[in-house]
Motif scaffolding. Structure first.
Motif, mmCIF file in Angstrom:
data_model
loop_
_atom_site.group_PDB
_atom_site.id
_atom_site.type_symbol
_atom_site.label_atom_id
_atom_site.label_comp_id
_atom_site.label_asym_id
_atom_site.label_seq_id
_atom_site.Cartn_x
_atom_site.Cartn_y
_atom_site.Cartn_z
ATOM 1 N N TYR A 98 4.338 -7.320 -9.653
ATOM 2 C CA TYR A 98 3.139 -7.896 -10.047
ATOM 3 C C TYR A 98 3.130 -9.140 -10.901
ATOM 4 C CZ TYR A 98 0.883 -3.628 -8.160
ATOM 5 O OH TYR A 98 0.406 -2.667 -7.170
ATOM 6 N N ASP A 99 2.566 -10.112 -10.314
ATOM 7 C CA ASP A 99 2.670 -11.454 -11.210
ATOM 8 C C ASP A 99 1.052 -11.534 -11.407
ATOM 9 O OD1 ASP A 99 2.862 -13.678 -12.129
ATOM 10 O OD2 ASP A 99 2.953 -14.789 -10.322
ATOM 11 N N TYR A 100 0.686 -11.064 -12.459
ATOM 12 C CA TYR A 100 -0.862 -10.892 -12.653
ATOM 13 C C TYR A 100 -1.435 -12.390 -13.248
ATOM 14 C CZ TYR A 100 -0.731 -5.879 -12.643
ATOM 15 O OH TYR A 100 -0.575 -4.608 -12.331
ATOM 16 N N GLY A 101 -2.641 -12.414 -13.002
ATOM 17 C CA GLY A 101 -3.344 -13.852 -13.248
ATOM 18 C C GLY A 101 -4.807 -13.268 -13.560
ATOM 19 N N VAL A 102 -5.742 -13.756 -14.342
ATOM 20 C CA VAL A 102 -7.100 -13.550 -14.390
ATOM 21 C C VAL A 102 -7.865 -14.641 -14.417
ATOM 22 C CG1 VAL A 102 -8.962 -12.418 -15.963
ATOM 23 C CG2 VAL A 102 -6.491 -11.565 -15.771
ATOM 24 N N ASP A 103 -8.812 -14.948 -13.233
ATOM 25 C CA ASP A 103 -9.841 -16.158 -13.298
ATOM 26 C C ASP A 103 -10.952 -15.711 -12.794
ATOM 27 O OD1 ASP A 103 -9.584 -19.212 -12.949
ATOM 28 O OD2 ASP A 103 -10.259 -18.713 -11.105
ATOM 29 N N ASP A 104 -11.985 -16.415 -13.375
ATOM 30 C CA ASP A 104 -13.421 -16.347 -12.933
ATOM 31 C C ASP A 104 -13.878 -14.990 -12.679
ATOM 32 O OD1 ASP A 104 -16.013 -17.580 -12.558
ATOM 33 O OD2 ASP A 104 -15.449 -17.777 -10.210
ATOM 34 N N GLY A 105 -13.502 -13.890 -13.457
ATOM 35 C CA GLY A 105 -13.759 -12.348 -13.291
ATOM 36 C C GLY A 105 -13.323 -11.760 -12.300
ATOM 37 N N TYR A 106 -12.074 -12.142 -11.841
ATOM 38 C CA TYR A 106 -11.253 -11.568 -10.803
ATOM 39 C C TYR A 106 -9.567 -11.369 -11.323
ATOM 40 C CZ TYR A 106 -14.678 -11.600 -7.278
ATOM 41 O OH TYR A 106 -15.961 -11.238 -6.569
#
Length: 323
Positions: A82-90
């Protein structure tokens, strides 16, 4: 086209991090998230120990491999990283948009809550000791020591040296999604999650779901044996510096009357050496020593070799715990 992902560690002002709440200074361990634990876990009420530094041949710093982990929990699939990122509520995995943040956080909470209570003699496989930071290259803000039972229950300890926060963690592995999620503490818990394949990597990502609905992607770095062993010694109070401090403080006590002995007392954990002392209590003791040093009327006390040595060792010990 996916919008640019917000860099891990950047989040709305006032969001909660482990050890602190919006608009407040970080609280002392035991007040948030809940009861203090120790590096081996703790037992209070119905909350059972989830991990042990010393359990047979258990080595918490050992690096898990994918084959060993699959054999341990009876898993046969290829790893998914898993290469997690968080952007604009997703939440994103690499370039792929996975789910809304609130939905993903709820799923992580359900996985964490699936943890099974374990007997005292349960067998654990070490998953490793990891440092976590908001971004790669930044100073590690906390350490995680994690292990798994054969049924996929996750246990271990969270330790934030800067704030003196030391708390047990508990969670589980979802074999279908290859996700592991666990809660730090018991009340107002931060939920952390990552893919179990990430435990086999030197550097990967981890999601932190904070109370209040904020989710962040942080960097998780696996510690080597030397670094992990040093961390073990610190949190169990077994460093040479602590021992020297305890010895010096005992000598100073022999020079004091009851009133001074009470005023310059150090936390009991300094002498017991089973757990790291409360950082706040250590700072309180340090202030007492500093006030004596700065008071001309206490010059005779401040000139005692035992006083000087204890004061110096106390400052060094606090630095060791918080560096």
């Amino acid at each position: 086209m996916r919008p640019e992902v917000r860099k891990p560690g950047l989040k709305p002002a006032g969001a909660i991090r482990p050890g602190g709440k919006p608009g407040e200074r970080p609280t002392r361990p035991g007040t948030w998230p809940a009861k203090p634990g120790d590096w081996r876990g703790y037992h209070q009420g119905d909350y059972h120990r989830h991990c042990h530094w010393r359990h047979g041949r258990y080595r918490p710093w050992a690096w898990v491999t994918w084959g060993a982990l699959c054999g341990w929990i009876g898993y046969s699939s290829a790893p998914e990283y898993y290469d997690y990122g968080v952007d604009d509520g997703y939440v994103y995995n690499g370039e792929t948009q996975v789910a809304p943040v609130d939905q993903y956080a709820q799923q992580a909470t359900e996985i964490a809550d699936a943890a099974q209570e374990q007997p005292e003699n349960a067998d654990w496989m070490p998953l490793g000791v990891f440092g976590i930071a908001p971004q790669q290259g930044q100073a590690v803000q906390a350490a995680l020591q994690l292990a798994s039972t054969k049924d996929g229950t996750i246990g271990g300890t969270y330790y934030n040296s800067a704030e003196g926060a030391m708390l047990s963690v508990a969670g589980s592995i979802d074999q279908q999604t290859q996700q592991a999620a666990w809660k730090v503490g018991e009340e107002d818990a931060v939920v952390m999650e990552t893919g179990i394949g990430n435990f086999t990597k030197d550097v990967s990502t981890i999601l932190l779901h904070f109370p209040g609905g904020v989710t962040e992607s942080w960097v998780m770095t696996r510690m080597d044996q030397q670094t992990a062993k040093k961390m073990e010694d610190i949190v169990e109070g077994n460093t040479e510096l602590r021992k020297k401090l305890a010895e010096s403080a005992r000598k100073l006590e022999g020079k004091l009357d009851d009133q001074w002995r009470s005023y310059l007392a150090l936390p009991e954990q300094v002498f017991e050496g089973d757990n790291v002392p409360d950082i706040g209590d250590l700072h309180t003791a340090q202030r007492h020593f500093d006030l004596v040093k700065a008071n001309d009327q206490c010059r005779e006390m401040a000139e005692l070799p035992e006083f000087k040595q204890t004061r110096d060792l106390l400052a060094q010990y606090i630095k060791e715990l918080t560096s």
